[in-house]
Structures are given as structure tokens and as C-alpha cells.
Design an enzyme around this catalytic site. Structure first.
Site, PDB file in Angstrom:
ATOM      1  N   TYR A   1       1.599   0.795  -1.234  1.00 26.24           N
ATOM      2  CA  TYR A   1       0.370   0.913  -1.946  1.00 26.24           C
ATOM      3  C   TYR A   1      -0.530   1.450  -0.179  1.00 26.24           C
ATOM      4  O   TYR A   1      -1.489   2.046  -0.905  1.00 26.24           O
ATOM      5  CB  TYR A   1      -0.060  -0.857  -0.781  1.00 26.24           C
ATOM      6  CG  TYR A   1      -0.198  -1.517  -0.972  1.00 26.24           C
ATOM      7  CD1 TYR A   1      -1.078  -2.040  -2.742  1.00 26.24           C
ATOM      8  CD2 TYR A   1      -1.852  -1.633   0.298  1.00 26.24           C
ATOM      9  CE1 TYR A   1      -1.880  -2.430  -2.228  1.00 26.24           C
ATOM     10  CE2 TYR A   1      -3.000  -2.069   0.401  1.00 26.24           C
ATOM     11  CZ  TYR A   1      -3.317  -2.730  -1.089  1.00 26.24           C
ATOM     12  OH  TYR A   1      -3.912  -3.867  -1.565  1.00 26.24           O
TER      13      TYR A   1
ATOM     14  N   ASP B   1      -5.821  -7.165   2.318  1.00 29.79           N
ATOM     15  CA  ASP B   1      -5.532  -6.610   1.921  1.00 29.79           C
ATOM     16  C   ASP B   1      -4.291  -5.663   2.848  1.00 29.79           C
ATOM     17  O   ASP B   1      -3.344  -5.253   2.402  1.00 29.79           O
ATOM     18  CB  ASP B   1      -5.759  -5.872   1.009  1.00 29.79           C
ATOM     19  CG  ASP B   1      -6.460  -5.776  -0.264  1.00 29.79           C
ATOM     20  OD1 ASP B   1      -5.637  -6.616  -1.007  1.00 29.79           O
ATOM     21  OD2 ASP B   1      -7.927  -5.741  -0.342  1.00 29.79           O
TER      22      ASP B   1
ATOM     23  N   HIS C   1      -1.218  -9.160  -0.540  1.00 29.66           N
ATOM     24  CA  HIS C   1      -0.211  -9.522  -2.009  1.00 29.66           C
ATOM     25  C   HIS C   1       0.981  -9.684  -1.025  1.00 29.66           C
ATOM     26  O   HIS C   1       1.254  -8.373  -0.052  1.00 29.66           O
ATOM     27  CB  HIS C   1      -0.720  -7.667  -1.969  1.00 29.66           C
ATOM     28  CG  HIS C   1      -1.618  -7.500  -2.454  1.00 29.66           C
ATOM     29  ND1 HIS C   1      -2.527  -8.415  -4.586  1.00 29.66           N
ATOM     30  CD2 HIS C   1      -2.833  -7.334  -2.381  1.00 29.66           C
ATOM     31  CE1 HIS C   1      -3.785  -8.018  -4.469  1.00 29.66           C
ATOM     32  NE2 HIS C   1      -4.003  -7.137  -4.063  1.00 29.66           N
TER      33      HIS C   1
ATOM     34  N   HIS D   1      -5.867  -2.328 -10.048  1.00 37.75           N
ATOM     35  CA  HIS D   1      -6.963  -1.633 -10.740  1.00 37.75           C
ATOM     36  C   HIS D   1      -7.260  -0.982 -11.688  1.00 37.75           C
ATOM     37  O   HIS D   1      -7.035  -0.091 -11.798  1.00 37.75           O
ATOM     38  CB  HIS D   1      -6.733  -0.840  -9.249  1.00 37.75           C
ATOM     39  CG  HIS D   1      -7.398  -1.013  -8.188  1.00 37.75           C
ATOM     40  ND1 HIS D   1      -6.632  -0.505  -6.701  1.00 37.75           N
ATOM     41  CD2 HIS D   1      -7.853  -2.257  -7.307  1.00 37.75           C
ATOM     42  CE1 HIS D   1      -7.486  -0.750  -5.987  1.00 37.75           C
ATOM     43  NE2 HIS D   1      -8.165  -2.437  -5.889  1.00 37.75           N
TER      44      HIS D   1
ATOM     45  N   GLU E   1     -12.912  -7.973  -3.754  1.00 36.55           N
ATOM     46  CA  GLU E   1     -11.993  -7.728  -4.882  1.00 36.55           C
ATOM     47  C   GLU E   1     -11.520  -9.141  -5.955  1.00 36.55           C
ATOM     48  O   GLU E   1     -10.949  -9.844  -5.066  1.00 36.55           O
ATOM     49  CB  GLU E   1     -11.294  -7.133  -4.451  1.00 36.55           C
ATOM     50  CG  GLU E   1     -11.406  -5.989  -5.737  1.00 36.55           C
ATOM     51  CD  GLU E   1     -10.179  -4.569  -5.135  1.00 36.55           C
ATOM     52  OE1 GLU E   1     -10.130  -4.507  -3.737  1.00 36.55           O
ATOM     53  OE2 GLU E   1     -10.583  -4.060  -6.325  1.00 36.55           O
TER      54      GLU E   1
ATOM     55  N   HIS F   1     -12.142 -11.302   1.373  1.00 38.23           N
ATOM     56  CA  HIS F   1     -12.264 -10.173   1.002  1.00 38.23           C
ATOM     57  C   HIS F   1     -13.094 -10.022  -1.082  1.00 38.23           C
ATOM     58  O   HIS F   1     -12.969 -11.100  -0.665  1.00 38.23           O
ATOM     59  CB  HIS F   1     -10.987  -9.091   0.989  1.00 38.23           C
ATOM     60  CG  HIS F   1     -10.674  -7.825  -0.001  1.00 38.23           C
ATOM     61  ND1 HIS F   1     -12.313  -6.792  -0.435  1.00 38.23           N
ATOM     62  CD2 HIS F   1     -10.155  -7.058  -0.925  1.00 38.23           C
ATOM     63  CE1 HIS F   1     -12.193  -6.108  -1.168  1.00 38.23           C
ATOM     64  NE2 HIS F   1     -10.955  -5.916  -1.456  1.00 38.23           N
TER      65      HIS F   1
ATOM     66  N   ASP G   1      -8.888  -9.260  -7.747  1.00 39.89           N
ATOM     67  CA  ASP G   1      -7.742  -9.732  -7.292  1.00 39.89           C
ATOM     68  C   ASP G   1      -7.671 -11.365  -6.391  1.00 39.89           C
ATOM     69  O   ASP G   1      -6.863 -11.916  -5.982  1.00 39.89           O
ATOM     70  CB  ASP G   1      -6.592  -9.212  -7.128  1.00 39.89           C
ATOM     71  CG  ASP G   1      -7.331  -8.174  -5.842  1.00 39.89           C
ATOM     72  OD1 ASP G   1      -7.811  -7.907  -5.563  1.00 39.89           O
ATOM     73  OD2 ASP G   1      -5.998  -7.473  -5.300  1.00 39.89           O
TER      74      ASP G   1
ATOM     75  N   HIS H   1      -9.911  -2.324   2.638  1.00 43.40           N
ATOM     76  CA  HIS H   1      -9.901  -1.007   2.217  1.00 43.40           C
ATOM     77  C   HIS H   1     -11.108  -0.303   1.371  1.00 43.40           C
ATOM     78  O   HIS H   1     -12.029   0.172   1.055  1.00 43.40           O
ATOM     79  CB  HIS H   1      -9.066  -0.603   1.207  1.00 43.40           C
ATOM     80  CG  HIS H   1      -9.032  -0.940  -0.366  1.00 43.40           C
ATOM     81  ND1 HIS H   1      -8.742  -0.812  -1.184  1.00 43.40           N
ATOM     82  CD2 HIS H   1      -8.093  -2.731  -0.481  1.00 43.40           C
ATOM     83  CE1 HIS H   1      -9.086  -2.071  -2.406  1.00 43.40           C
ATOM     84  NE2 HIS H   1      -9.109  -2.373  -1.883  1.00 43.40           N
TER      85      HIS H   1
HETATM   86 FE1  FEO Z   1      -8.600  -5.299  -2.369  1.00 46.80          FE
HETATM   87 FE2  FEO Z   1      -6.212  -6.952  -2.767  1.00 46.80          FE
HETATM   88  O1  FEO Z   1      -8.089  -6.200  -2.744  1.00 46.80           O
END
Ligand code: FEO
Length: 397
Positions: free
Chosen positions: A193, A165, A226, A23, A81, A79, A83, A146
Site C-alpha cells: 500500500y 488511509d 482499510h 482505484h 474519496e 477523506h 471508498d 494521500h
Molecule cells: Fe484515499 Fe481509501 O481512499
């Protein structure tokens, strides 16, 4: 390289051994991480998620060693995002007409970030996609776990939940599975996390966990985006999330401070000693916010029943190192934790009031015995430490 997960499902992600921050610079990584994408090869070939853009070219090259990209029938973007979606533009350059399944917010996220005018298929909780051989994908919206666009995907017959996530951790494990990981590190990274990213969304997490349970789907494996894959007892992390979402606390009190000339530090250490004296069963931890990692400290706050925060006054405000961390702390919206403030000052003395107000805004139950001390604390000033210690240790929520 792809790695076998179960039946016709393979992992095709990136293990990031060298990642130190996430992030931007906001989240510390101490045990590596991974971006997990998955390939399902039934009658239909399905790609679930991708990896972060810096590893995008390697990801696409690896994928091409396994399949012709034109064989991909569906892309599932759980998702948006970067990553997980960062390598999507590279894929779409080669197969621009491939349908992408995501939530309505997922479309906004993907279009906003990558400007791709792609073939989006919006899905909602309970929608299904037939992938052949008697197997289906079932979609589950995971709003606020999230991001507003977050989603999970369930594969029938293999009973795998691709949770994105949720249930993930920043933890690099080459063998991929929970039973191959160090259990202490795994639990710590999963909790870190949750504490740093999911705490403000705990009410959503509680409802979503119940919704997943109510779907009554057998879950043999949880594949997050992850860290490790949960296969040994996949529901154990779901149960942990249920506990963590329920205003989690242990018998711990955390003291976080910064100091200019040692006065506030003296109070912090005296407070730790006093708590230890009057409540020997309580675990006490002390952190200097300028010297220790802010995300690790948030993990300790997460585990605590009470928090004490100390900083001196500077320029009618709080010391800047503490100001930044307090802002972060406030955003996490902790509940049912007591908190006290303390600090030294020379002239105007606003810091303790500022800390107290910020703690209240952040959802902490501020005790009445917060105190400030002018100049260097004398022995008699330290009596106030006893009062604060007593209030933090007795009857904490
Ligand atoms: Fe919300 Fe692993 O990105």
C-alpha cells in the site's frame, strides 16, 4: 454488523473478501480488503467515515439496526474519496442537517463528487470537538497522505487515532485486529500500500509522523480505513512508515523486462545470474511485466537498491507493456536507487534511450552502462551484462 473496538467505539464497515481491483483497475488486491467506518457513542453519537457506494445500502441498513440515524450528532469525514465517502449521500438523504466535520479541501472533494449542499464545519490541525463524558475529538490534517483533503481524528481518553488511509492495507481480516492477522501478509500488504500509493508523498509522511509524535498524544490504537486495526503495538506501523519514508531499500536488485522474440529476456536472465555471481548476498528478482502483476513489481522495486529495466524497440518506441508501467513507475518518484536500461532491437533501437530517460525523470540514478544489442544477443554481447551487473551491485546508494 457492528463490532466492538474499545469502550464506546465500534467498527461498522464492510469487509470486501472478493475485491480484486482498486482505484478502478489500477491496484491489484490479492488478500481482500475492507472499508472501515466507526461509530462512537458517548453523550454525543459520532460517525467516522462511511463505505464505498456499492456497499452503501447494506451499510446504512446495518447502521439502522444499531441506532436511529437521527441519533447521529456529528459526522466526521476524514477523506472524501468514494471508498470512504461513497455512502454519505444515502446517510444525508435521511439526516440532511447533520453537521459534517472535514478539512477545507474535504468540502471541495465532497461537494465536487456528491454535489451535497450540506452543513460543513471546516477543521484544522489541533481543533477539537467535545463529544461528552469528558472526551474530545482532536483533528489532525494529513495533507497528501494521500490526498490534499486527508485528515486523521484522535479520540481522547480512549487514545485512538482514526488515521484513514495512512497506516492502512488492502487486507481482509474478519477479526479486525493486527494480532489476529497473519503477520507476514500484514507487513507485505501494508508495504505494498505504501509503495504503490504513498511513495510520492514520502516527504509529507516524514513531516507528518514527526508532527504526530510532537503532539505527544498517547496512542493505544490506530484505526485505519482499510485493513486491520493496530492494537498490539500501534507505534510499530508508525515506525515502519518513518523507515519507508526515508528512501527505504534492502539489499535487493530487481530486473523488469518484456521481450518480443526472446533476446531481451536472454539479457534479463543473464543479468540476474551475473549479479548473483558477483554479489551472492544480494537478493535478485526477475519479472516479465506482461506476465506478472504491476503493483507487486512496484513493491519489489520499493524494496530494491537498484533496478534494471529491459525492453525491445518497436515502432521507434518502447514495447507498450513496458511503456505503461514505466509511466506508473515515474509517477512514484523513487529516490536514491540506481537503475540501468537494456534491450534488443532490429532496426532503429530507441527503446534503451527512452527507458533511461524515463528512469531519470522518475528520480532513479541512471548508470552509464545501459546498453542495447542489435538482433539476437551473441555470446560476446553478453559481456555488457557483466559491466551493468557490476555497476548495479557496487556502490549502490
Ligand atoms: Fe484515499 Fe481509501 O481512499
Amino acid at each position: 454488523m457492528k463490532k466492538h473496538i474499545k469502550s464506546n467505539v465500534h467498527w461498522i464497515g464492510y469487509i470486501d473478501w472478493e475485491l480484486e481491483k482498486f482505484h478502478g483497475e489500477d491496484y491489484s488486491i490479492t488478500n481482500g480488503s475492507s472499508q472501515n467506518a466507526y461509530l462512537i457513542q458517548e453523550e454525543k453519537t459520532v460517525l467516522i467515515d462511511t463505505v464505498w457506494n456499492p456497499h452503501g445500502r447494506e451499510f446504512v441498513d446495518n447502521l439502522k439496526k444499531e441506532i436511529d440515524l437521527k441519533e447521529i450528532d456529528y459526522i466526521i469525514m476524514n477523506h472524501g474519496e468514494p471508498d470512504h465517502a461513497g455512502a454519505l449521500p444515502l446517510i444525508m438523504e435521511e439526516i440532511p442537517d447533520t453537521p459534517i466535520y472535514c478539512t477545507a479541501n474535504g468540502v471541495k472533494s465532497l461537494q465536487g463528487q456528491f454535489h451535497g449542499d450540506w452543513d460543513y464545519h471546516i477543521v484544522k490541525t489541533g481543533d477539537t470537538l467535545d463529544i461528552g463524558n469528558g472526551k474530545e475529538l482532536i483533528f489532525v490534517e494529513m495533507m497528501m497522505l494521500h490526498w490534499p483533503d486527508s485528515m486523521a481524528t484522535y479520540l481522547t481518553k480512549d487514545n485512538i487515532l482514526f488515521s484513514n488511509d495512512a497506516f492502512g492495507q488492502h487486507y481482509a481480516v474478519a477479526e479486525l485486529f493486527d494480532d489476529m492477522a497473519d503477520p507476514c501478509t500484514l507487513e507485505k500488504e501494508a508495504m505494498k500500500y505504501y509503495a504503490n500509493i504513498l511513495t510520492p508523498f514520502s516527504s509529507f509522511a516524514s513531516r507528518k509522523i514527526q508532527e504526530i509524535v510532537d503532539l505527544d498524544l498517547p496512542i493505544d490504537m490506530i484505526c485505519p480505513s482499510h485493513g486491520v486495526i493496530w492494537r498490539e503495538n500501534p507505534m510499530s506501523i508508525v515506525e515502519k512508515y518513518a523507515q519507508w519514508a526515508d528512501d527505504y531499500q534492502e539489499n535487493q536488485i530487481t530486473i523488469v523486462y518484456d521481450t518480443m522474440w526472446g533476446g531481451t529476456e536472454k539479457i534479463a536472465h543473464e543479468l540476474a545470474k551475473e549479479i548473483g555471481r558477483i554479489s551472492p548476498d544480494t537478493r535478485v528478482k526477475v519479472f516479465n511485466i506482461s506476465k506478472q502483476d504491476k503493483n507487486e513489481i512496484i513493491l519489489e522495486v520499493f524494496k530494491s537498491k537498484a533496478l534494471a529495466v529491459g525492453a525491445p524497440t518497436v515502432g521507434n518506441e518502447v514495447l507498450s507493456s513496458m511503456g505503461g508501467w514505466l509511466y506508473f513507475l515515474k509517477s512514484l518518484k523513487f529516490k536514491k536507487k540506481k537503475a540501468g536500461a537494456f534491450g534488443c532491437y532490429g532496426w532503429s533501437g530507441e527503446s534503451v534511450k527512452i527507458i533511461g530517460e524515463t528512469l531519470k525523470q522518475g528520480g532513479f540514478e541512471l548508470v552509464d552502462t545501459s546498453f542495447k544489442i542489435q538482433w539476437n544477443p551473441k555470446k560476446e554481447d553478453l559481456k555488457k551484462v557483466k559491466e551493468l551487473a557490476r555497476e548495479l551491485t557496487t556502490g549502490a546508494s
